[in-house]
Write a protein that holds these residues in place. Structure first.
Motif, short mmCIF file in Angstrom:
data_model
loop_
_atom_site.label_atom_id
_atom_site.label_comp_id
_atom_site.label_asym_id
_atom_site.label_seq_id
_atom_site.Cartn_x
_atom_site.Cartn_y
_atom_site.Cartn_z
N SER A 7 7.45 16.14 9.79
CA SER A 7 6.97 16.96 8.44
C SER A 7 6.38 18.25 9.00
CB SER A 7 5.62 16.07 7.98
OG SER A 7 4.51 16.18 9.10
N PRO A 30 10.74 6.81 5.17
CA PRO A 30 9.50 6.51 4.13
C PRO A 30 8.22 6.88 4.48
CG PRO A 30 10.97 4.52 4.32
CD PRO A 30 11.59 5.56 5.44
N GLN A 31 8.05 6.81 5.79
CA GLN A 31 6.62 7.10 6.23
C GLN A 31 6.45 8.65 6.30
OE1 GLN A 31 8.59 4.14 7.65
NE2 GLN A 31 7.13 3.16 5.96
N ASN A 33 7.87 10.73 4.34
CA ASN A 33 7.83 11.27 2.96
C ASN A 33 6.28 10.94 2.51
OD1 ASN A 33 10.48 12.10 2.83
ND2 ASN A 33 11.03 10.03 2.06
N GLU A 34 5.85 9.66 2.85
CA GLU A 34 4.45 9.04 2.39
C GLU A 34 3.24 9.91 3.22
OE1 GLU A 34 1.60 7.18 0.22
OE2 GLU A 34 3.89 6.97 -0.14
N PHE A 35 3.43 10.09 4.63
CA PHE A 35 2.21 10.68 5.27
C PHE A 35 2.39 11.93 5.69
CE2 PHE A 35 2.08 6.01 6.07
CZ PHE A 35 0.92 5.69 5.43
N ASN A 237 8.89 -1.88 7.79
CA ASN A 237 8.79 -0.43 7.23
C ASN A 237 9.62 -0.33 6.29
OD1 ASN A 237 10.33 -0.14 9.58
ND2 ASN A 237 10.15 1.95 8.74
N VAL A 242 5.98 -0.09 0.74
CA VAL A 242 4.78 0.07 -0.01
C VAL A 242 3.44 -0.66 0.74
CG1 VAL A 242 3.38 -0.23 -2.06
CG2 VAL A 242 5.95 0.52 -2.13
N ASN A 245 2.78 0.72 4.28
CA ASN A 245 2.28 2.17 4.32
C ASN A 245 0.84 1.87 3.81
OD1 ASN A 245 4.59 3.26 4.99
ND2 ASN A 245 5.03 4.00 2.81
N ASN A 246 0.60 0.81 2.78
CA ASN A 246 -0.80 0.49 2.59
C ASN A 246 -1.66 -0.09 3.71
OD1 ASN A 246 -0.55 1.43 -0.19
ND2 ASN A 246 0.02 -0.58 -0.98
N LYS A 249 -2.70 2.97 5.78
CA LYS A 249 -3.72 3.80 4.82
C LYS A 249 -5.11 2.96 5.09
CE LYS A 249 -0.73 5.55 1.30
NZ LYS A 249 -0.36 5.27 0.04
#
Length: 257
Positions: A7, A30-31, A33-35, A237, A242, A245-246, A249
């Motif tokens: 990122s 996916p991670q 993009n999410e984090f 993952n 979802v 990732n939760n 979090k």
């Protein structure tokens, strides 16, 4: 040198993602993009994977040394280290060799010892994974069937295709040396020395790193949190992004990471 994708938030806490034998840096898209906004997310191609150069001698220790050297050379301080399967073994090696380096660790679908005490099981595992290649097939030809064998029973076809395409990109040689690097791995007696917050994530249907094994691992780590993702196999993952990732979090919030 190790290749990686990342990122753009270089001023944030480093979140380092390390893939398994059947993956590359791309499995963690996916991670990223999410984090990617909250953390400086770096997904590494292990030696021999993607555009990363292969090591002369490959073992869990040499993988771990290569990753640690990469992190130090890029001045990545107090990172959160996340490893899946083989990557989880590498993370364990780093945090037991350098106990004050990482801020926290996340172990996904992995174990602290390859094959327990059953030498015959270990040999069978290695032989079963390499037999198709020894018989003349390519990794690209067998990737989809291999992925089917390690995911949960309800995994969508598009996810299997995504994972098999990534696996197909790996060279047969890199896959061989990665499989053989598992031999002799044993950090079971060092888990109690891990003092950083550690999240362990298991798939309910994972036949590679069973949830019951990971639960025992968590019981031996002081600041541990254990999560089982339901209806999920080994590729946690990407099978259940979802839920995965939760879980991350919740862990980040609990330990203010």
């Amino acid at each position: 040198m190790l290749n990686y994708i990342c990122s753009t938030s270089e001023d944030k806490t480093p979140l380092i993602l390390i893939h398994g034998i059947a993956g590359t840096s791309k499995v963690f898209e996916p991670q990223i993009n999410e984090f990617g906004k909250q953390y400086y997310v770096i997904s590494i191609d292990l030696p021999g994977y993607g555009r990363s150069s292969m090591l002369e001698n490959t073992s869990i220790s040499s993988y771990a040394n290569a990753v640690y050297d990469f992190l130090i050379s890029h001045a990545l301080e107090s990172p959160i280290l996340l490893g899946h399967s083989l990557g989880g073994m590498i993370v364990q090696k780093i945090i037991t060799q350098h106990p004050s380096y990482a801020k926290a660790s996340i172990l996904v679908g992995t174990s602290s010892k390859f094959g327990g005490n059953d030498v015959l099981w270990q040999k069978h595992f290695i032989n079963s994974r390499l037999r198709p290649l020894n018989e003349g097939k390519t990794l690209a030809e067998i990737s989809e069937s291999l992925i089917n064998n390690i995911v949960g029973p309800k995994t969508e076809k598009k996810i299997i295709k995504f994972a098999s395409n990534i696996m197909s990109s790996i060279s047969d040689k890199s896959y061989r040396v990665a499989i053989n690097s598992l031999i002799g791995f044993d950090l079971k007696n060092k888990l109690s020395s891990i003092s950083i917050p550690t999240l362990l994530i298991a798939g309910e249907n994972d036949n590679q790193a069973p949830a019951k094994i990971m639960r025992i691992m968590s019981e031996n780590i002081k600041l541990s949190q254990f999560v089982v993702i339901n209806e999920c196999g080994h590729l946690i993952n990407i099978e259940k992004p979802v839920d995965f990732n939760n879980a991350l979090k919740d862990f980040f919030i609990k330990y203010n990471l």
